[in-house]
Design an enzyme around this catalytic site. Structure first.
Site, mmCIF file in Angstrom:
data_model
loop_
_atom_site.group_PDB
_atom_site.id
_atom_site.type_symbol
_atom_site.label_atom_id
_atom_site.label_comp_id
_atom_site.label_asym_id
_atom_site.label_seq_id
_atom_site.Cartn_x
_atom_site.Cartn_y
_atom_site.Cartn_z
ATOM 1 N N ARG A 255 -8.668 -4.933 6.932
ATOM 2 C CA ARG A 255 -8.858 -3.373 6.559
ATOM 3 C C ARG A 255 -7.448 -3.036 5.971
ATOM 4 N NH1 ARG A 255 -13.468 -3.904 7.506
ATOM 5 N NH2 ARG A 255 -14.759 -2.679 9.030
ATOM 6 N N GLU A 284 -10.253 4.451 1.746
ATOM 7 C CA GLU A 284 -11.418 3.961 1.048
ATOM 8 C C GLU A 284 -12.426 5.232 0.763
ATOM 9 O OE1 GLU A 284 -13.076 0.320 2.589
ATOM 10 O OE2 GLU A 284 -11.499 -0.627 2.210
ATOM 11 N N HIS A 302 -14.340 -3.224 -1.476
ATOM 12 C CA HIS A 302 -14.848 -3.628 -0.010
ATOM 13 C C HIS A 302 -16.304 -4.316 -0.048
ATOM 14 C CE1 HIS A 302 -14.436 -2.413 4.235
ATOM 15 N NE2 HIS A 302 -15.181 -3.644 4.211
HETATM 16 C C1 DGY Z 1 -17.402 -5.399 8.526
HETATM 17 O O1 DGY Z 1 -18.264 -5.858 8.765
HETATM 18 O O2 DGY Z 1 -16.558 -4.833 9.167
HETATM 19 C C2 DGY Z 1 -17.332 -5.364 6.893
HETATM 20 O O3 DGY Z 1 -16.049 -4.927 6.499
HETATM 21 C C3 DGY Z 1 -18.391 -4.694 6.467
HETATM 22 O O4 DGY Z 1 -18.542 -4.947 5.112
#
Ligand code: DGY
Length: 336
Positions: A255, A284, A302
């Site tokens: 993240r 984002e 992402h």
């Molecule tokens: C998650 O599963 O948290 C991913 O970042 C989604 O693509």
């Protein structure tokens, strides 16, 4: 009278729990869900404005959500008692105010494991893309400027090899370990920082560091695989980035909040590190514009879990968690 009561009873028995699906799921998962539930699908896949989502949510027994939905404090504050479960399609759930869900006794589930491989694949894509300057190369070809380049054997598009290099993994959970396995296949050596040392079996030869700072100087590459928590916020900051060797590459598929943008951008701008490969960002999709101007930053939008196979598996798991809940079976992946 008895007849009327019986009809009401039958209606009650046949009443299916109402489920709201906030975004389009894989077709197979939607079909499965429709068999047993009274489902509202988002067939157009248009984001539901937050105010509408809060209003709609009160009509449902369960929600299938995604990381794009804002299920923060405000969402839970305005919820009535109807909703019992939120089944998130995604391993991360930093968009959900977990403590508020808990206080309202709403179950939260996520979709771990099924995306390990695809996130590890994107980790490798970022490692290779950033070290072999794939972004710059791609732009050179697509802009038709390649034909104007007089190649120089030691300078033109020269990158850095990953074979025999050391990859430091921050967060050696399921995804971190899968990334380690893939990186090893490319001849990389693995070291890791984790809250706890893993068993030898899970470590699989990787060297453990009990604090992140002491690992930094050993890293040719450092890749983040932690969830977004207050503990991991800015785990890469001016201090930790400052401890990396000048040739180091920073990779992030977790993240955006795990990185202090100012610190990373400053290090990239002044060549204090070699490059970065990023799939996730703060705010984002409106990432910090300064990243866009950096040739030594390889960026993706992402896409960690974005494969047909993985999104189907994630959608199915979210649906299966709904089935388990309403059939009073143990949940597959309970967060709270
Ligand atoms: C998650 O599963 O948290 C991913 O970042 C989604 O693509």
């Amino acid at each position: 009278m008895w007849r009327l009561k019986k009809v009401y009873l039958e209606i009650l028995i046949n009443m299916k729990p109402k489920i709201l699906v906030t975004r389009k799921l894989s077709d197979g998962a939607e079909e499965k869900l429709k068999k047993n539930f009274d489902v509202t699908l988002n067939l157009k896949d248009e984001p539901i404005p937050n105010a509408d989502l809060i209003k709609m949510a009160n009509e449902y027994d369960g929600i299938i959500s995604t990381g794009w939905d804002d299920l923060g404090k405000n969402f839970f504050k305005n919820l009535s008692k109807k909703i019992k479960i939120i089944s998130q399609v995604g391993v991360g759930y930093d968009n959900i105010a977990i403590e508020f869900a808990k206080s309202k006794e709403i179950k939260i589930t996520n979709t771990p494991d099924v995306l390990n491989e695809s996130v590890a694949e994107v980790t490798m894509l970022l490692i290779l893309g950033s070290s072999r300057r794939a972004g710059e190369g791609y732009n050179l070809v697509r802009s038709r400027k390649w034909k104007n380049v007089i190649p120089d054997l030691t300078k033109t598009m020269i990158g850095s090899s990953i074979t025999n290099k050391t990859l430091g993994i921050i967060g050696m959970g399921r995804i971190g370990r899968m990334a380690a396995k893939c990186a090893k296949a490319f001849g990389m050596k693995i070291i890791y920082y984790n809250r706890n040392k893993l068993s030898e079996d899970l470590e699989d030869g990787a060297k453990y560091f009990s604090d992140v700072k002491s690992m930094m100087p050993e890293c040719d590459f450092v890749s983040i695989h932690t969830p977004a928590t207050s503990e991991t916020k800015h785990i890469l900051n001016a201090t930790t980035i400052g401890l990396l060797p000048k040739h180091a590459v920073v990779i992030n598929t977790s993240r955006g909040s795990t990185i202090d943008d100012d610190a990373l951008i400053e290090a990239l701008q002044n060549n204090k590190i070699y490059a970065a490969g990023l799939d996730v960002f703060n705010n984002e999709p409106n990432l910090d514009e300064r990243y866009m101007k950096l040739d030594n930053c390889f960026v993706l939008p992402h896409i960690g879990s974005a494969t047909h196979e993985t999104r189907l598996a994630m959608s199915m798991m979210a649906v299966d968690n709904i089935f388990c809940f309403f059939e009073s079976r143990p949940l597959i992946s309970e967060v709270v």
